[in-house]
Every structure is written in C-alpha cells, then in structure tokens.
Enzyme design. Structure first.
Site, PDB file in Angstrom:
ATOM      1  N   SER A 130      22.872  30.611 -11.025  1.00  0.00           N
ATOM      2  CA  SER A 130      21.509  30.344 -11.500  1.00  0.00           C
ATOM      3  C   SER A 130      21.324  30.919 -12.889  1.00  0.00           C
ATOM      4  O   SER A 130      21.997  31.890 -13.279  1.00  0.00           O
ATOM      5  CB  SER A 130      20.489  30.974 -10.542  1.00  0.00           C
ATOM      6  OG  SER A 130      19.187  30.942 -11.091  1.00  0.00           O
ATOM      7  N   TYR A 164      16.752  37.602  -5.136  1.00  0.00           N
ATOM      8  CA  TYR A 164      17.404  36.343  -5.507  1.00  0.00           C
ATOM      9  C   TYR A 164      18.238  36.518  -6.773  1.00  0.00           C
ATOM     10  O   TYR A 164      19.411  36.134  -6.821  1.00  0.00           O
ATOM     11  CB  TYR A 164      16.347  35.261  -5.712  1.00  0.00           C
ATOM     12  CG  TYR A 164      16.894  33.925  -6.165  1.00  0.00           C
ATOM     13  CD1 TYR A 164      17.463  33.048  -5.259  1.00  0.00           C
ATOM     14  CD2 TYR A 164      16.832  33.540  -7.508  1.00  0.00           C
ATOM     15  CE1 TYR A 164      17.964  31.819  -5.671  1.00  0.00           C
ATOM     16  CE2 TYR A 164      17.320  32.320  -7.934  1.00  0.00           C
ATOM     17  CZ  TYR A 164      17.891  31.458  -7.005  1.00  0.00           C
ATOM     18  OH  TYR A 164      18.384  30.247  -7.426  1.00  0.00           O
TER      19      TYR A 164
END
Length: 678
Positions: free
Chosen positions: A555, A568
């Site tokens: 990400s 996350y």
C-alpha cells in the site's frame, strides 16, 4: 441455412463424440455427402462435409466442418503418385474446396471422400483399438464380427488408406466397416442413422466380446508393495512429488501438469505386467502424439519415501532423455524436423497415480486422458491376445511427420503468461479478482484462494473451465489451509510459478482506539499471512527449479503516514520489507519478489465495502460515494485508481519484460508525492 446433410452430421458427431467409449477427445472424424446449389452455375453439386483438422466431435459446430466438391476430390485419384508422395495430397485438398471451404481438411479427408457411402465415421474407441492392436487382430476381427467388419493392415493415415478402405467397401458389399490395424475403426451407412448404428454396433460388439472371452487378470497378478496408497496419503505424496516432477518434465520447455489417481491408473500400476506394457508404448496416432511414444514409470513400490522417489526419478529422467534421443537418431532423416524435446509427457508413480504434461492445462489433462485410453486398449488386447502396437519406426513417421510439424508451426504465439500457474489470495473480489482475471487473460492457470469458498469457486467459474481457474478456500492465518491451497494448485496444474499476496483487511482507528485484537488481526492476515503463503510457495518454487514470482500487494500507506490507521499502515510496512528480504534470499533460485503500492482503490474493493470506506470518508469529511473522486483529486494525475490498474502492474511485473527486476515497489496511486519512494 445449414444443409440437411450437414445438420444430420453435426448431430451424429456430437452424440458419438460426447461418449468417451466411442472416441477420445478430438479423435476421429465424421462425414456426410449431399447436394448443394452452386451459386455460380445455379446447378446442384455433390459436396462432402467432413470434420476439419483439430476439431472435437463432441463439440463440433458447422464452422468446424471442411466442405469439398466430391467430383474434384475423387478426381485426385488421377494425380496421386503413390504412398511416397502422400503429403502433397493434403495440399491438393485446397483445390477441391467449395467456396471458402470452411475448416482446414484433415489428413483423413480422403477416407471419407473416396468411400462410396453417404455417411462415414472414423473413430478411436478403446474396444476397437484393443482388437486393432492385438497380435492376432485380423483373426479376432473375423471371429468377433462374422464378416460384417473387414481388417485393414496398419497404414499411415492418408490418401492410400482412403483408397484401401474404398476398395474393401466396393468388394465386400455386406461389410459395414473396418478395423484399422493399430489405429481404430471406420464404419459407414446410407443414412446418418445407419452409419451411427453401425459404428456403435462395432464398438459395443468388441467390448462385449472382450468382457465375455477376456482373461480375468490381463495385466497379471498384483505386485507386492505396489497397491494404491489410501486416498489422503497418495494425494499428499502426489503434491510432495509434483514440483520435482514438473521440473524434470520442463527441462526442455516449461510445461503445465495434470494429476489423476483414477482407479484404472492405480490398478495398472499395481500389476506385474505394467513395466513391460508401458515400455511398448501407445499405438493409435492420436494417443502417442499427445503422450509421446512411452511414459516414464517410477520403478519403486508405493512405500518408497518422497525423497527416495525423487532421487530415483532424476535417474530415470536422465535415462529417458537418452533413450528418446536414441529413438530420434535411429529414425531421423535429413528431412526430419528437429527433435522437439526429450522429456516425458506421462509420468507414472505406483500407488499414487499419473502426472501428465502439456503446453496448457487442457493439453496436459487430455494427454492423461489419452494414456487412460491406452491402458484400456492394453487391457483389452492382453485379455484376448498379446498387445502389439505399431512399430517404433511408424510411430516416428507420425510424430515427426512434416504435416504434423506444419500444424505445430501454425499454432499462435503463446500469451505472455502461458504455462504459468498463479495463486492469488483474497481473489474472489476487488483487487485480487482483477489480478486473477488479468493473469488468466494472459494465459496463466489461476488458483483463486479466498476465505469464502463459494465466492472463490464462482469467481473461478467466471474465468472459464477448470483448465483455466479453480477456486479454493484459504484462511491465510492458517498454515494448514495455506498448504492445502498450495497442494490444490499442485494437483490441479502440476506446479506453481506466481504467487500474489493480496488477502487483506483494514480497520480505520486511531492509536488510542486500536485494541490488541485489532492489531493482531491485521498483522495475522497481512504480515504473518503473507509470510506463511510465501514460505509455503517458496518450497515449491525451489523444488521445481524453474524460478518464479512472488508479488506483495502492499500500500501507499507502507511509506506514507496518514491519520487513524496505525495497525493497517504498520502491517503494510511489514509486507513492504518482506519484499526486500525475500528478494535478497530467493534470488539465487531465480525467484523474483516485488511489491505494488496501490492507493485509494475504492470501486470493487472488498476492504472499502466492508466499512473501511465509510470510516475513511468520515476522516476526510466527504460522502462515502465521493471517496474515490476525493482520492483522485489529491493525486498528481487526478485519476481514480481501479482494481484493474493494480492488475496491470502485476502482469507487467511478472512478465518477461521485467525479467531482471526484483526487490522493486511500484506505486499504483496516480501520483501521491508524499509516498514517493526515496
């Protein structure tokens, strides 16, 4: 509008071809003769409709028929120069086509055109080939069929064989067909129904005779230690052997594999005569063109360990290659095509089953199906007589026939990921599904692994048959389920080449709101899960010795600090560093490890649909439905990032153009300056 004769032919072909007792996949051909108006003269002309080269009877459609003028086809008898000039007759068929001619005429076209019958079937039934390959096949033909079926000595398919069968039909008016020595059967009739009935009568009569008069143990008594292992044990052993066997079978060119532990294979390998019969090889041209002249058979009992089996297989593979090269050298002439490869297409493991190999999953599976046909043929021939396939020199003439080589040369260029086997986690939706779809479109075989089995199976079905994709359940927090998914890939496609760590989830919470359970869940799924998937896959890639790719869908958050996503972003940073660590460790095995850093993939995303989108929208103060547009506006390119954009990056990273790239992270974020890699 389809001509009535052609319509009858298609129906008959589909019925015959849909039952494996009648013929093998893509084996045999059928024809019909009838009248059609010539658009040039306005007069009726007699035509031949015949299944074209490479088609399959069970799925035959009108576009799969070759259409020829019978008067011109029969006129070729006047220019035929004998069996030494057979090949030029195939090119001559082009001058007999009606209009555009439909599909490419096959080598068997002469058989159909020259035999004086309105409908002709040429098939490869196991029962018929059993008689055709028996040492006393001619005598058996007379006994079994009582003069209704004639015998034709082995002759390579072509114009002369058509003349031979036509002569038998003319001189034996009571005959309804022939047994073609070493090859198959041909039957005919004045109507489509009559031809079909005659074909089935020959097939069923042969099968009934074998059943009634055959010996009880045609393959001999059972061998001690060669009986089938219990199902769970044999499939576990098959999965453990698969990577090494695929590596051996891909020495000359990478192959896709297929595995079966069908009872017919296990029974054959448990018998005392299987080494002798296996060494004799197959007989029907359709069989050995796909299975090679003979299989590689492990000569160890079922109780041999995986390590012992692999060591012996490596020795046998070396001997097999030498033997195949000698076979080529014995029969090759100055005009022969170059040797196409010396690796086996069929590998038999007593107590376990059969691995078969080909350029695609379908050809690999079909090769295995053909060898099962060959086992059935051997059983029938040995039950009544002695199995006696055609001579080795004749096999070579077929395998390295100039016409067969020309057919191979006409095949389209393989897609970029042809022969590659991919496992994508979290692939039933969103980014994972887009990746699986793109890889399948590029020719890869795909295993869609997902927490939801029903969705995984449905997503795989969207991509095509099980020769293209399968769906499996895999909770990436479970090493057991991960290994089961890897084993499923090995048993479905023979190996594994490309792994995409995509499974993920996200909880949008601040530091103070993030619980220990929140932290553990996200790290278990993405950081630990990716580690366990990569570990299980790396064992396969190393054992195969064919290199491979591991891709992490990380990400933008792995390098960019945003609010309220501590767990996350931290786990994504973990994944990003795994890329670097594994690239350094697995490079010596030819395994590339790369990462992709997407951002703002809202549409189609399972993560965003599961509540993450609403929470991120609240953080940024925009309506959830506008979140994708919001993310787009903060990028340099002002473009929304879609799952397909990430899939494109995976395809490029794992293709040949970046064959020398490893340890790379590619941003797919439309340009987020704060996430530039430094």
């Amino acid at each position: 509008m389809t001509n009535p004769a052609a319509a009858e032919l298609i129906g008959r072909s589909n019925r015959l071809g849909s039952d494996p007792k009648n013929t093998n996949y893509a084996g045999g051909n059928t024809s019909a003769k009838g009248l059609e108006r010539d658009p040039v003269t306005g007069e009726d002309v007699e035509l031949l409709w015949v299944k074209g080269s490479g088609g399959d009877l069970g799925t035959l459609k009108e576009q799969g028929l070759a259409v020829l003028r019978l008067d011109r086809l029969r006129a070729l008898k006047g220019v035929y120069r004998g069996i030494e000039h057979e090949d030029e007759m195939v090119a001559a068929f082009d001058h007999t086509l009606f209009g555009k001619g439909g599909a490419t005429p096959s080598i068997d076209t002469a058989m159909h055109g020259l035999v004086d019958a309105a409908h002709v079937d040429h098939l490869h039934p196991d029962s018929g080939i059993s008689i055709a390959t028996a040492a006393d096949g001619e005598a058996l033909t007379a006994t079994i069929f009582g003069g209704r079926v004639a015998w034709v000595d082995w002759r390579r398919p072509g114009f002369q064989l058509g003349l031979d069968i036509a002569a038998i039909k003319e001189s034996t008016p009571d005959a309804i067909g022939v047994i073609l020595g070493g090859h198959g059967i041909t039957a005919w009739g004045d109507t489509s129904d009559e031809a079909e009935a005659n074909s089935l009568w020959i097939i069923d009569t042969a099968a009934a005779y074998i059943a009634e008069h055959g010996t009880a143990e045609p393959f001999g008594p059972a061998l001690d230690g060669y009986a089938a292992l219990p199902e769970a044990e044999r499939r576990a052993k098959a999965a453990a052997l698969a990577p090494s066997i695929r590596g051996l079978a891909s020495t000359d060119r990478v192959q896709v594999g297929s595995f079966t532990d069908a009872e017919v294979v296990l029974d054959f390998l448990a018998s005392s005569e299987h080494p002798r019969l296996g060494a004799l090889g197959t007989s029907c041209p359709d069989h050995f063109l796909r299975t090679k002249v003979k299989p590689l058979i492990l000569d160890l009992p079922a109780t041999a360990t995986v390590e012992e089996s692999i060591a012996r297989l490596k020795e046998l593979h070396e001997a097999y290659r030498a033997d195949y090269a000698a076979y080529y050298d014995r029969h090759a002439t100055a005009d022969s095509p170059a040797m196409r490869g010396a690796d086996p297409a069929i590998v038999l493991i007593p107590g376990v089953g059969m691995f078969s190999y080909g350029a695609t999953a379908q050809t690999a599976r079909v090769a295995g199906e053909f060898y099962i046909n060959a086992i059935n043929v051997m059983r029938g021939a040995e039950a009544l007589s002695t199995y006696a396939p055609i001579e080795e020199s004749e096999k070579f003439r077929i395998e390295y026939w100039a016409l067969e080589e020309a057919k191979l040369q006409r095949l389209p260029k393989p897609a970029s990921h042809a022969t590659r086997i991919a496992l994508v986690t979290g692939a039933a939706s969103g980014i994972g599904k887009a990746i699986a779809t793109r890889l399948a479109a590029e020719g890869a075989c795909v295993v869609i692994a997902d927490l939801d089995l029903e969705k995984a199976v449905a997503a795989a079905a969207e991509l095509g048959s099980t020769d293209v994709a399968i769906g499996v359940q895999a909770n990436v927090t479970s090493a057991v389920e991960i290994q089961a998914a890897v084993d499923a890939a090995l048993l479905a496609f023979g190996g594994l080449d490309l792994i995409v760590n995509n499974a993920g989830l996200s909880l949008s919470k601040s530091l103070l709101d993030t619980t220990d359970a929140d932290w553990d869940l996200q790290h278990n799924v993405m950081a630990k899960g990716s580690f366990m998937v990569s570990r299980a896959a790396a064992r396969v890639l190393i054992d195969q010795g064919l290199g491979g790719d591991i891709v992490y869908i990380s990400s933008k958050n792995s390098v960019f600090a945003g609010p309220n996503n501590i767990a996350y972003s931290a786990t994504k940073a973990d994944q990003a560093h795994q890329v670097r660590l594994l690239a350094a460790e697995l490079g010596e095995f030819g395994v590339r490890v790369n990462g992709i850093n997407p951002d703002g993939v809202v549409r189609g995303s399972g993560i965003f649909a599961g509540g993450w989108g609403a929470k991120r929208a609240a953080v940024y103060g925009v309506p959830e439905e506008d979140l994708g547009a919001y993310y787009a506006q903060r990028t340099l390119l002002k473009r929304e990032v879609l799952p397909e954009n990430v899939a494109n990056a995976v395809a490029v990273l794992t293709g040949d153009d970046l064959s020398h790239t490893t340890g790379l992270h590619i941003p797919v974020d439309a340009g987020v300056a704060a996430a530039f890699l430094r």
